[in-house]
Design a protein around this motif. Structure first.
Motif, PDB file in Angstrom:
ATOM      1  N   ASP A  75       0.825  -1.211   0.000  1.00 53.46           N
ATOM      2  CA  ASP A  75       0.000   0.000   0.000  1.00 53.46           C
ATOM      3  C   ASP A  75       0.858   1.258   0.000  1.00 53.46           C
ATOM      4  N   HIS A 126       2.298   1.845  -3.420  1.00 48.57           N
ATOM      5  CA  HIS A 126       1.266   2.360  -4.317  1.00 48.57           C
ATOM      6  C   HIS A 126       0.982   3.837  -4.037  1.00 48.57           C
ATOM      7  N   GLU A 127       0.864   4.197  -2.773  1.00 45.24           N
ATOM      8  CA  GLU A 127       0.567   5.580  -2.410  1.00 45.24           C
ATOM      9  C   GLU A 127       1.706   6.516  -2.815  1.00 45.24           C
TER      10      GLU A 127
END
Length: 84
Positions: free
Chosen positions: A30, A33-34
């Motif tokens: 995550d 991705h961020e």
């Protein structure tokens, strides 16, 4: 212009590394991705600002975010090697 070309080449390298390795830890995945989303937003801001790169600070932020992505991949690889 040279900075934009170098940034694009750096992006291609990070993308290649990211595609070659799938991050297993969900939180690291995550975060990776961020960081990519943040890069996209900074690039969009520069484009909307007609290519003005905010005194070089946007480019530096992108470089740091890409480095963070690389570190997340390395951290996940370390985790896989030591905890499986």
């Amino acid at each position: 212009m040279k900075k934009i070309v170098l940034a694009s080449l750096s992006a291609a390298l990070v993308t290649t590394v990211a595609l070659a390795y799938e991050i297993h830890h969900p939180n690291l995945r995550d975060a990776h991705h961020e960081a990519g989303e943040a890069i996209h937003h900074i690039e969009a801001a520069a484009a909307a600002n007609r290519g003005i790169e905010f005194g070089g600070h946007a480019e530096k932020a992108i470089d740091l975010l890409r480095h963070a992505q690389e570190e997340l991949v390395e951290g996940d690889m370390y985790n896989d090697a030591h905890h499986r």
